[in-house]
Design a protein around this motif. Structure first.
Motif, PDB file in Angstrom:
ATOM      1  N   VAL A 158       0.838  -1.202   0.000  1.00  9.35           N
ATOM      2  CA  VAL A 158       0.000   0.000   0.000  1.00  9.35           C
ATOM      3  C   VAL A 158       0.874   1.252   0.000  1.00  9.35           C
ATOM      4  O   VAL A 158       1.861   1.342   0.721  1.00  9.35           O
ATOM      5  CB  VAL A 158      -0.926   0.014   1.238  1.00  9.35           C
ATOM      6  N   THR A 159       0.491   2.201  -0.827  1.00 12.34           N
ATOM      7  CA  THR A 159       1.018   3.566  -0.750  1.00 12.34           C
ATOM      8  C   THR A 159      -0.196   4.491  -0.819  1.00 12.34           C
ATOM      9  O   THR A 159      -1.241   4.115  -1.350  1.00 12.34           O
ATOM     10  CB  THR A 159       1.991   3.910  -1.902  1.00 12.34           C
ATOM     11  N   TYR A 160      -0.047   5.674  -0.284  1.00  8.75           N
ATOM     12  CA  TYR A 160      -1.129   6.646  -0.301  1.00  8.75           C
ATOM     13  C   TYR A 160      -0.721   7.849  -1.133  1.00  8.75           C
ATOM     14  O   TYR A 160       0.393   8.359  -0.982  1.00  8.75           O
ATOM     15  CB  TYR A 160      -1.504   7.088   1.114  1.00  8.75           C
ATOM     16  N   THR A 161      -1.623   8.283  -1.974  1.00 11.80           N
ATOM     17  CA  THR A 161      -1.428   9.486  -2.772  1.00 11.80           C
ATOM     18  C   THR A 161      -2.241  10.601  -2.131  1.00 11.80           C
ATOM     19  O   THR A 161      -3.465  10.489  -2.023  1.00 11.80           O
ATOM     20  CB  THR A 161      -1.894   9.263  -4.227  1.00 11.80           C
ATOM     21  N   PRO A 162      -1.570  11.667  -1.673  1.00 11.31           N
ATOM     22  CA  PRO A 162      -2.300  12.817  -1.123  1.00 11.31           C
ATOM     23  C   PRO A 162      -2.907  13.643  -2.250  1.00 11.31           C
ATOM     24  O   PRO A 162      -2.235  13.961  -3.234  1.00 11.31           O
ATOM     25  CB  PRO A 162      -1.220  13.615  -0.393  1.00 11.31           C
ATOM     26  N   ILE A 163      -4.171  13.973  -2.122  1.00 14.63           N
ATOM     27  CA  ILE A 163      -4.855  14.814  -3.101  1.00 14.63           C
ATOM     28  C   ILE A 163      -5.423  16.017  -2.345  1.00 14.63           C
ATOM     29  O   ILE A 163      -6.287  15.873  -1.484  1.00 14.63           O
ATOM     30  CB  ILE A 163      -5.968  14.037  -3.825  1.00 14.63           C
ATOM     31  N   GLU A 164      -4.898  17.187  -2.684  1.00 18.34           N
ATOM     32  CA  GLU A 164      -5.319  18.394  -1.989  1.00 18.34           C
ATOM     33  C   GLU A 164      -6.775  18.719  -2.299  1.00 18.34           C
ATOM     34  O   GLU A 164      -7.223  18.638  -3.441  1.00 18.34           O
ATOM     35  CB  GLU A 164      -4.418  19.572  -2.364  1.00 18.34           C
ATOM     36  N   GLN A 165      -7.500  19.082  -1.274  1.00 18.46           N
ATOM     37  CA  GLN A 165      -8.904  19.443  -1.391  1.00 18.46           C
ATOM     38  C   GLN A 165      -9.026  20.955  -1.543  1.00 18.46           C
ATOM     39  O   GLN A 165      -8.046  21.689  -1.439  1.00 18.46           O
ATOM     40  CB  GLN A 165      -9.666  18.968  -0.145  1.00 18.46           C
ATOM     41  N   ASP A 166     -10.244  21.407  -1.778  1.00 17.94           N
ATOM     42  CA  ASP A 166     -10.476  22.849  -1.875  1.00 17.94           C
ATOM     43  C   ASP A 166      -9.993  23.533  -0.600  1.00 17.94           C
ATOM     44  O   ASP A 166      -9.956  22.927   0.470  1.00 17.94           O
ATOM     45  CB  ASP A 166     -11.963  23.139  -2.078  1.00 17.94           C
ATOM     46  N   GLN A 167      -9.671  24.797  -0.735  1.00 20.73           N
ATOM     47  CA  GLN A 167      -9.188  25.575   0.405  1.00 20.73           C
ATOM     48  C   GLN A 167     -10.231  25.587   1.520  1.00 20.73           C
ATOM     49  O   GLN A 167     -11.434  25.614   1.268  1.00 20.73           O
ATOM     50  CB  GLN A 167      -8.871  26.995  -0.030  1.00 20.73           C
ATOM     51  N   LEU A 168      -9.749  25.553   2.745  1.00 19.07           N
ATOM     52  CA  LEU A 168     -10.650  25.606   3.890  1.00 19.07           C
ATOM     53  C   LEU A 168     -11.405  26.933   3.877  1.00 19.07           C
ATOM     54  O   LEU A 168     -10.848  27.968   3.487  1.00 19.07           O
ATOM     55  CB  LEU A 168      -9.856  25.470   5.192  1.00 19.07           C
ATOM     56  N   PRO A 169     -12.659  26.929   4.293  1.00 17.64           N
ATOM     57  CA  PRO A 169     -13.447  28.165   4.285  1.00 17.64           C
ATOM     58  C   PRO A 169     -12.821  29.253   5.163  1.00 17.64           C
ATOM     59  O   PRO A 169     -12.448  29.000   6.310  1.00 17.64           O
ATOM     60  CB  PRO A 169     -14.801  27.729   4.864  1.00 17.64           C
ATOM     61  N   ALA A 170     -12.708  30.441   4.609  1.00 19.70           N
ATOM     62  CA  ALA A 170     -12.137  31.567   5.350  1.00 19.70           C
ATOM     63  C   ALA A 170     -13.032  31.903   6.535  1.00 19.70           C
ATOM     64  O   ALA A 170     -14.261  31.899   6.433  1.00 19.70           O
ATOM     65  CB  ALA A 170     -11.997  32.776   4.434  1.00 19.70           C
ATOM     66  N   GLY A 171     -12.410  32.175   7.662  1.00 25.80           N
ATOM     67  CA  GLY A 171     -13.141  32.597   8.847  1.00 25.80           C
ATOM     68  C   GLY A 171     -13.762  31.474   9.655  1.00 25.80           C
ATOM     69  O   GLY A 171     -14.297  31.724  10.730  1.00 25.80           O
ATOM     70  N   GLN A 172     -13.706  30.246   9.157  1.00 27.06           N
ATOM     71  CA  GLN A 172     -14.275  29.122   9.903  1.00 27.06           C
ATOM     72  C   GLN A 172     -13.170  28.414  10.666  1.00 27.06           C
ATOM     73  O   GLN A 172     -12.096  28.151  10.124  1.00 27.06           O
ATOM     74  CB  GLN A 172     -14.977  28.141   8.958  1.00 27.06           C
ATOM     75  N   GLU A 173     -13.418  28.138  11.930  1.00 25.27           N
ATOM     76  CA  GLU A 173     -12.444  27.421  12.743  1.00 25.27           C
ATOM     77  C   GLU A 173     -12.269  26.009  12.190  1.00 25.27           C
ATOM     78  O   GLU A 173     -13.221  25.393  11.696  1.00 25.27           O
ATOM     79  CB  GLU A 173     -12.907  27.356  14.197  1.00 25.27           C
ATOM     80  N   LEU A 174     -11.050  25.486  12.302  1.00 23.62           N
ATOM     81  CA  LEU A 174     -10.743  24.171  11.756  1.00 23.62           C
ATOM     82  C   LEU A 174     -11.631  23.083  12.363  1.00 23.62           C
ATOM     83  O   LEU A 174     -12.154  22.232  11.638  1.00 23.62           O
ATOM     84  CB  LEU A 174      -9.262  23.827  11.972  1.00 23.62           C
ATOM     85  N   ASP A 175     -11.837  23.108  13.678  1.00 23.24           N
ATOM     86  CA  ASP A 175     -12.657  22.066  14.302  1.00 23.24           C
ATOM     87  C   ASP A 175     -14.100  22.117  13.811  1.00 23.24           C
ATOM     88  O   ASP A 175     -14.747  21.089  13.617  1.00 23.24           O
ATOM     89  CB  ASP A 175     -12.581  22.107  15.823  1.00 23.24           C
ATOM     90  N   GLU A 176     -14.616  23.332  13.563  1.00 17.39           N
ATOM     91  CA  GLU A 176     -15.968  23.460  13.015  1.00 17.39           C
ATOM     92  C   GLU A 176     -16.038  22.897  11.601  1.00 17.39           C
ATOM     93  O   GLU A 176     -16.991  22.213  11.234  1.00 17.39           O
ATOM     94  CB  GLU A 176     -16.406  24.930  13.001  1.00 17.39           C
ATOM     95  N   PHE A 177     -15.024  23.194  10.808  1.00 17.01           N
ATOM     96  CA  PHE A 177     -14.977  22.670   9.437  1.00 17.01           C
ATOM     97  C   PHE A 177     -14.903  21.146   9.440  1.00 17.01           C
ATOM     98  O   PHE A 177     -15.644  20.478   8.712  1.00 17.01           O
ATOM     99  CB  PHE A 177     -13.787  23.261   8.676  1.00 17.01           C
ATOM    100  N   LEU A 178     -14.019  20.583  10.253  1.00 17.20           N
ATOM    101  CA  LEU A 178     -13.853  19.127  10.279  1.00 17.20           C
ATOM    102  C   LEU A 178     -15.139  18.421  10.684  1.00 17.20           C
ATOM    103  O   LEU A 178     -15.408  17.304  10.233  1.00 17.20           O
ATOM    104  CB  LEU A 178     -12.704  18.725  11.201  1.00 17.20           C
ATOM    105  N   ALA A 179     -15.955  19.069  11.503  1.00 14.99           N
ATOM    106  CA  ALA A 179     -17.224  18.467  11.920  1.00 14.99           C
ATOM    107  C   ALA A 179     -18.197  18.326  10.751  1.00 14.99           C
ATOM    108  O   ALA A 179     -19.164  17.563  10.843  1.00 14.99           O
ATOM    109  CB  ALA A 179     -17.855  19.294  13.031  1.00 14.99           C
TER     110      ALA A 179
END
Length: 193
Positions: A75-96
């Motif tokens: 197994v190998t993993y390929t990282p694929i970048e996602q869209d930019q995190l929403p501006a002004g939103q806390e990371l924990d709120e976004f991850l939820a």
């Protein structure tokens, strides 16, 4: 969605696990942009499955069939970048709000923060929170600017890489599964049913 370069950084090629290699690859990718960057979020997909299910994308990413197998079971993993995190939103709120399809075997985030050594925690004034705490840390003489890259897999495996701004080289990156446990737990929660 943008993607990482196919060349693994020096340390990633010799990393013990596929997840460690992916985290170090993301760290090196983020380092290429310099400091003072926004957080970046990545899906981790099984490279062999990506080749089989999305051959056009795999070819676009330069994922050659003859690349060596990664870790247990190849197994190998390929990282694929996602869209930019929403501006002004806390990371924990976004991850939820994040849920992954079955094809995604893990995820990772890379972000910059100020950290203090454990000895500084004893001097932390009581009752500080939010912006007051951030200001206190920002003014502390022992603060360190760091880039943290944290990755988790569906099976619960986790890995972290920490790069200090003052020691900004791939050979000085610290790795370990328990370096940023709270962030690892928040990422793992994105795979909860």
């Amino acid at each position: 969605m943008s993607n990482l370069p196919t060349g693994a950084p020096d340390g990633a090629a010799f990393a013990a696990s596929p997840l460690t290699r992916a985290v170090l690859e993301i760290d090196e990718y983020a380092a290429g942009f310099g400091w003072d960057q926004p957080a970046r979020f990545f899906a981790l997909v099984d490279t062999a499955q990506l080749r089989a299910q999305e051959p056009g994308l795999a070819a676009q990413l330069g994922l050659e069939e003859q690349q060596p197998a990664g870790g247990p079971g190849g197994v190998t993993y390929t990282p694929i970048e996602q869209d930019q995190l929403p501006a002004g939103q806390e990371l924990d709120e976004f991850l939820a709000t994040v849920a992954w399809p079955e094809a995604v075997g893990g995820c990772a985030v890379t972000l910059e923060r100020l950290m203090l050594p454990p000895s500084a925690e004893a001097a932390l004034p009581e009752g500080l929170g939010g912006s007051e705490l951030a200001d206190w840390v920002a003014k502390h003489p022992e603060r360190q600017e760091v880039r943290m890259t944290v990755g988790v897999l569906r099976d619960g495996a986790q890995e972290c890489a920490i790069r200090l701004r003052e020691k900004d080289t791939a050979t000085e990156v610290l790795t370990g599964p328990e370096l940023v446990p709270g962030l690892a737990q928040a990422l793992a929660a994105t795979f909860a049913d």
